[in-house]
Write a protein that holds these residues in place. Sequence first.
Motif, mmCIF file in Angstrom:
data_model
loop_
_atom_site.group_PDB
_atom_site.id
_atom_site.type_symbol
_atom_site.label_atom_id
_atom_site.label_comp_id
_atom_site.label_asym_id
_atom_site.label_seq_id
_atom_site.Cartn_x
_atom_site.Cartn_y
_atom_site.Cartn_z
ATOM 1 N N SER A 1 0.816 -1.214 0.000
ATOM 2 C CA SER A 1 0.000 0.000 0.000
ATOM 3 C C SER A 1 0.848 1.263 0.000
ATOM 4 O O SER A 1 0.313 2.371 0.162
ATOM 5 N N PHE B 1 -5.262 8.686 -5.554
ATOM 6 C CA PHE B 1 -6.369 8.003 -4.894
ATOM 7 C C PHE B 1 -7.281 8.947 -4.112
ATOM 8 O O PHE B 1 -8.424 8.609 -3.854
ATOM 9 N N LYS C 1 -11.252 3.702 -7.490
ATOM 10 C CA LYS C 1 -9.866 3.313 -7.762
ATOM 11 C C LYS C 1 -9.165 2.836 -6.497
ATOM 12 O O LYS C 1 -8.445 1.836 -6.514
ATOM 13 N N TYR D 1 -7.786 -1.028 -5.885
ATOM 14 C CA TYR D 1 -6.362 -1.261 -5.622
ATOM 15 C C TYR D 1 -6.164 -1.991 -4.300
ATOM 16 O O TYR D 1 -5.384 -2.948 -4.207
ATOM 17 N N GLN D 2 -6.872 -1.568 -3.270
ATOM 18 C CA GLN D 2 -6.693 -2.175 -1.952
ATOM 19 C C GLN D 2 -7.254 -3.589 -1.902
ATOM 20 O O GLN D 2 -6.703 -4.456 -1.221
ATOM 21 N N LEU E 1 -7.201 -5.605 -4.438
ATOM 22 C CA LEU E 1 -6.174 -6.378 -5.138
ATOM 23 C C LEU E 1 -5.013 -6.695 -4.210
ATOM 24 O O LEU E 1 -4.486 -7.810 -4.221
#
Length: 322
Positions: free
Chosen positions: A137, A147, A153, A157-158, A160
Amino acid sequence: MTPKVWKSKRLWAGIFFFVFLIIGSFLYTIYGDQTSNASNLLMYDDQGELVGKAPFSPIEKPPFGSDSSGVSLGEKVLDGAKYTLIIVFVTVTMQIVISSILGLILALFVPGLSVWIRKSFAVFYYIPPIIWVFVFSYPLFTNIELFEGNMIKAVFYQMLVLVIVFLPMLSRYLCEEVRLFLKKDYIISAKMLGASKWHLIRKHVFPYMKRKLVLLFIQQSSQLMMLLVQMGFFSLIIGGRIASYDSLTDTTKIISLSNEWSGLIGIDRNEIWTAPWIIIAPMVMFALSILVLNMMRDGIDKQVRQETNNGIQYKRLLQRER
């Protein structure tokens, strides 16, 4: 999973709990009053006299009190329930689907390579997942403008990152389960009779693994919720965040865009010394959800044991009749 397992009352009670919580969260978002104004900062009695100011304790503003802006924490955790639960369940589903595919490939199609990979993946058992999450992260801190204010988004991402963190451990576990299952006598006999690998997966491996995957889903959901609590204390806010200027206090405060429970912990963690109920509210919801998940797991285990005992008793009865 056999149909009888779904007769577990604890399992259905847990399913209804999460469904109603998610539906209630969506209804609140659509119909609830989410406005925040200066009138929330002060509390008056029936005679119009000032009796308190924000943050209000759970006694003054049940059930969880309010934050420093006077917003009800009960409403905030209800609003964030849909994000927290959907993120957890979708992330765990992705983890199990991908790790199941990898586990099957390693156990069935590249058994020689699986030995080396299983040994390599063992390192993930000794490093806490929060460390990996913090490392992956890092872009959230170095490129926060990518972000900030963009909830979709940031969530993608988090999620993933959370999938990747648990993937090695789950793949190793499922690969080992399949590998041990393939050593059973009737599987070896099926191979000698010419059964293909796809036939073994469809007729033997998948029926055997269904119940284990359901239990694994519940277990991983509990672990992921505990990880989210840790992420909250590291200020790894899921769903993005924005900086809001408060003209009344002349301060800038970080606000979670989604009111996701771990985000509520992260943005108000310093309030634990002045108004501890602010972070206790989302922690209570996490604890309650984990308790319900454990209840669902115990319900499945109890149903499986009862089903197994009934099968044993039935076989003994047949033997006596013969």
